[in-house]
Design a protein around this motif. Structure first.
Motif, short mmCIF file in Angstrom:
data_model
loop_
_atom_site.label_atom_id
_atom_site.label_comp_id
_atom_site.label_asym_id
_atom_site.label_seq_id
_atom_site.Cartn_x
_atom_site.Cartn_y
_atom_site.Cartn_z
N ASP A 1 4.01 11.56 -31.02
CA ASP A 1 3.26 11.08 -29.71
C ASP A 1 3.62 12.23 -28.47
O ASP A 1 2.60 12.26 -27.99
CB ASP A 1 3.28 9.43 -29.92
N TYR B 1 5.00 14.94 -28.31
CA TYR B 1 4.75 16.15 -28.45
C TYR B 1 3.00 16.60 -28.35
O TYR B 1 2.45 17.31 -27.89
CB TYR B 1 5.05 16.68 -29.80
N ARG B 2 2.34 15.45 -28.89
CA ARG B 2 0.98 15.46 -28.82
C ARG B 2 0.58 15.36 -27.24
O ARG B 2 -0.58 16.08 -26.80
CB ARG B 2 0.02 14.72 -29.81
N ARG B 3 1.10 14.49 -26.61
CA ARG B 3 0.70 14.32 -25.39
C ARG B 3 1.11 15.69 -24.61
O ARG B 3 0.51 15.77 -23.58
CB ARG B 3 1.42 13.08 -24.79
N VAL C 1 1.28 18.58 -25.70
CA VAL C 1 0.24 19.48 -25.92
C VAL C 1 -1.29 19.24 -25.12
O VAL C 1 -1.70 20.05 -24.54
CB VAL C 1 -0.10 19.78 -27.35
N SER C 2 -1.58 18.03 -25.28
CA SER C 2 -2.64 17.67 -24.86
C SER C 2 -2.48 17.87 -23.02
O SER C 2 -3.58 18.15 -22.58
CB SER C 2 -3.21 16.16 -24.73
N LEU C 3 -1.51 17.44 -22.53
CA LEU C 3 -1.11 17.73 -21.03
C LEU C 3 -1.10 19.21 -20.50
O LEU C 3 -2.02 19.51 -19.66
CB LEU C 3 0.07 17.07 -20.62
N ARG C 4 -0.69 19.98 -21.52
CA ARG C 4 -0.79 21.51 -21.19
C ARG C 4 -2.19 22.02 -21.19
O ARG C 4 -2.61 22.89 -20.57
CB ARG C 4 0.05 22.22 -22.05
N GLU C 5 -2.86 21.52 -22.45
CA GLU C 5 -4.34 21.82 -22.49
C GLU C 5 -5.09 21.51 -21.24
O GLU C 5 -6.11 22.00 -20.79
CB GLU C 5 -4.83 21.46 -23.68
N SER C 6 -4.94 20.21 -20.76
CA SER C 6 -5.61 19.64 -19.76
C SER C 6 -5.34 20.50 -18.35
O SER C 6 -6.19 20.79 -17.74
CB SER C 6 -4.89 18.34 -19.25
N GLN D 1 -6.82 23.93 -18.64
CA GLN D 1 -8.62 23.51 -18.19
C GLN D 1 -8.60 23.22 -16.79
O GLN D 1 -9.54 23.75 -16.25
CB GLN D 1 -9.14 22.35 -19.08
#
Length: 365
Positions: free
Chosen positions: A155, A157-159, A161-166, A169
Motif C-alpha cells: 500500500d 508503494y502504491r501510495r 507511485v500515486s504521489l509521484r504521478e500526482s 501531473q
C-alpha cells in the motif's frame, strides 16, 4: 481512511482468529474464551467501523478505535500470560497502525493502550508469565505478521507511485499555468491588430530605459509617427482597409527595430511610437526619414483597392528634450503636430520648435 483501516483491521483480526485458535487449543480453552475471542476478532471490527462511519467526525472516531484495539489486545496478552510470539504480533500490529495514521505521538498512545490492557488483565485475573507457544502457532504468528507488513508495504508503494504521478501531473499543470500566464502577460502588452507592443508595455519600458540613461549618460530617442489623412482612408475605403494600412506600417516598423532593446509600439489609433535606446537624436531623425520615404512609396491593397498615403513624424531625444517620460513624449507629440501643420509627409525634430509649442488644431490631423 476509515474504509482503509476497516479493511486492514478486518483482515488482520480474521487471520488472527485462525492463528490464535491454535493457541486456545493448546490452552484447552472453554466455550467462553472461544466466544470472547470470536467477538473480539470477528465481530468487533465491524462494530468499530459502524461507530466511526456514523460519528460526527469519522476520522477522529477511527483514531480512538485504534487505541481501543491496543487496549483489547493488551487484555488478551495479559490473560494469556504474555506469550512471546502472540504478544509480539499484537504489539507490532497495533504500533504499526497507530504510527502510520497518528505519527510518533500515536505510537506512544498505542504502547500506553497495550500496557493499560495488560495491567487491567493483571488486576482482574492476575498475571502469570507464560511466554511459550506451540511451534506451529509461533510460525503462523510470524507468517501473519510478515503478510501484514507486506500488505502495508504494498500500500505504501502504491501510495508512493500515486504521489509521484500526482506530483508529475501537478508539475505539468504548473508548467502549463506558467506558460499560459506568460502568454496572457505577453498578450496584455501586445496590440491585437498589429502584434506590436501596446502603450502599457511602452510606458513600462520607457521608464526603465530613461532610468538607465540617467545612470549611464547614454542618449535615447522617441519617434512618434502618425498616418496622414487616415480618417479619409476609413471613410473612402472602409475600416478593413484602414486596418490593412495600419498593419503594413506595423510590418515596416517591426523590420526596422529588430535590434535588441528597440521597441515599436502602437501608441493609439493610427499613431505609432519607436523607442530607440542609445540612439542620438540625429540618428533617430535619419531613421524616421527612411521610414517616411519607404512608406510613401508603399502601395497598400485592400478589397481590390490600391491605397497610398504618407507619414508625419515627430522626433525627440533624451536628455535634450527631457529626462522624464511625460515630458519627452509631449515634446515628440509637439514635433509631430508641427509636421502636420507644416503640410504633413515630413519629419520634425523637437529641437526645431519653441520650448512650449501650442497644441495642434484637430483639423490638422
Amino acid at each position: 481512511m476509515v474504509t482503509l483501516i476497516r479493511r486492514n483491521r478486518t483482515l488482520f483480526f480474521a487471520l488472527g482468529f485462525v492463528v490464535l485458535g491454535t493457541h486456545l487449543v493448546y490452552l484447552r480453552a472453554g466455550p467462553l474464551m472461544w466466544t470472547l475471542l470470536a467477538l473480539q476478532l470477528l465481530v468487533y471490527p465491524q462494530l468499530a467501523y459502524w461507530r466511526a462511519a456514523r460519528a460526527r467526525d469519522p476520522l477522529r472516531a477511527e483514531m480512538q478505535n485504534l487505541l481501543v484495539d491496543g487496549l483489547l489486545l493488551g487484555v488478551w496478552m495479559g490473560v494469556w500470560g504474555l506469550p512471546l510470539w502472540i504478544s509480539f504480533m499484537f504489539f507490532v500490529g497495533t504500533c504499526l497502525n497507530v504510527m502510520i495514521f497518528m505519527g510518533m505521538s500515536g505510537l506512544w498512545k498505542g504502547v500506553a493502550a497495550i500496557a493499560a490492557g495488560v495491567a487491567g488483565a493483571a488486576v482482574f485475573n492476575g498475571l502469570s508469565f507464560r511466554p511459550h507457544t506451540e511451534l506451529h502457532t509461533s510460525l503462523m504468528c510470524i507468517a501473519l505478521l510478515t503478510g501484514y507488513l507486506l500488505i502495508y508495504a504494498r500500500d505504501a508503494y502504491r501510495r508512493g507511485v500515486s504521489l509521484r504521478e500526482s506530483r508529475r501531473q501537478l508539475g505539468e499543470r504548473l508548467d502549463e499555468i506558467t506558460r499560459l500566464q506568460s502568454q496572457l502577460q505577453e498578450q496584455a502588452q501586445r496590440d491585437p491588430l498589429t502584434g506590436l507592443h501596446n502603450r502599457r508595455a511602452l510606458d513600462e519600458a520607457l521608464e526603465r530605459e530613461l532610468a538607465a540613461c540617467a545612470a549611464t549618460g547614454l542618449p535615447l530617442a522617441l519617434v512618434l509617427i502618425d498616418i496622414d489623412r487616415f480618417k479619409r482612408i476609413n471613410d473612402t475605403y472602409g475600416h478593413p482597409a484602414g486596418d490593412e494600412m495600419i498593419r503594413r506600417l506595423a510590418d515596416l516598423l517591426r523590420d526596422r527595430v529588430r535590434d535588441e532593446g528597440l521597441i515599436a509600439c502602437r501608441y493609439g489609433g493610427e499613431e505609432f511610437l519607436l523607442m530607440l535606446p542609445a540612439t542620438p537624436l540625429h540618428d533617430a531623425a535619419g531613421l524616421a526619414e527612411e521610414l517616411r520615404a519607404t512608406f510613401e512609396s508603399l502601395r497598400v491593397e485592400a478589397g481590390g483597392q490600391v491605397m497610398r498615403t504618407t507619414l508625419s513624424i515627430g522626433v525627440a531625444g533624451c536628455p535634450e528634450h527631457g529626462t522624464h517620460a511625460p515630458t519627452l513624449v509631449l515634446r515628440a507629440d509637439h514635433a509631430l503636430y508641427a509636421a502636420k501643420l507644416g503640410g504633413r509627409n515630413q519629419v520634425v525634430r523637437a529641437d526645431a520648435l519653441p520650448d512650449h509649442a501650442p497644441p495642434v488644431p484637430a483639423a490638422a490631423t
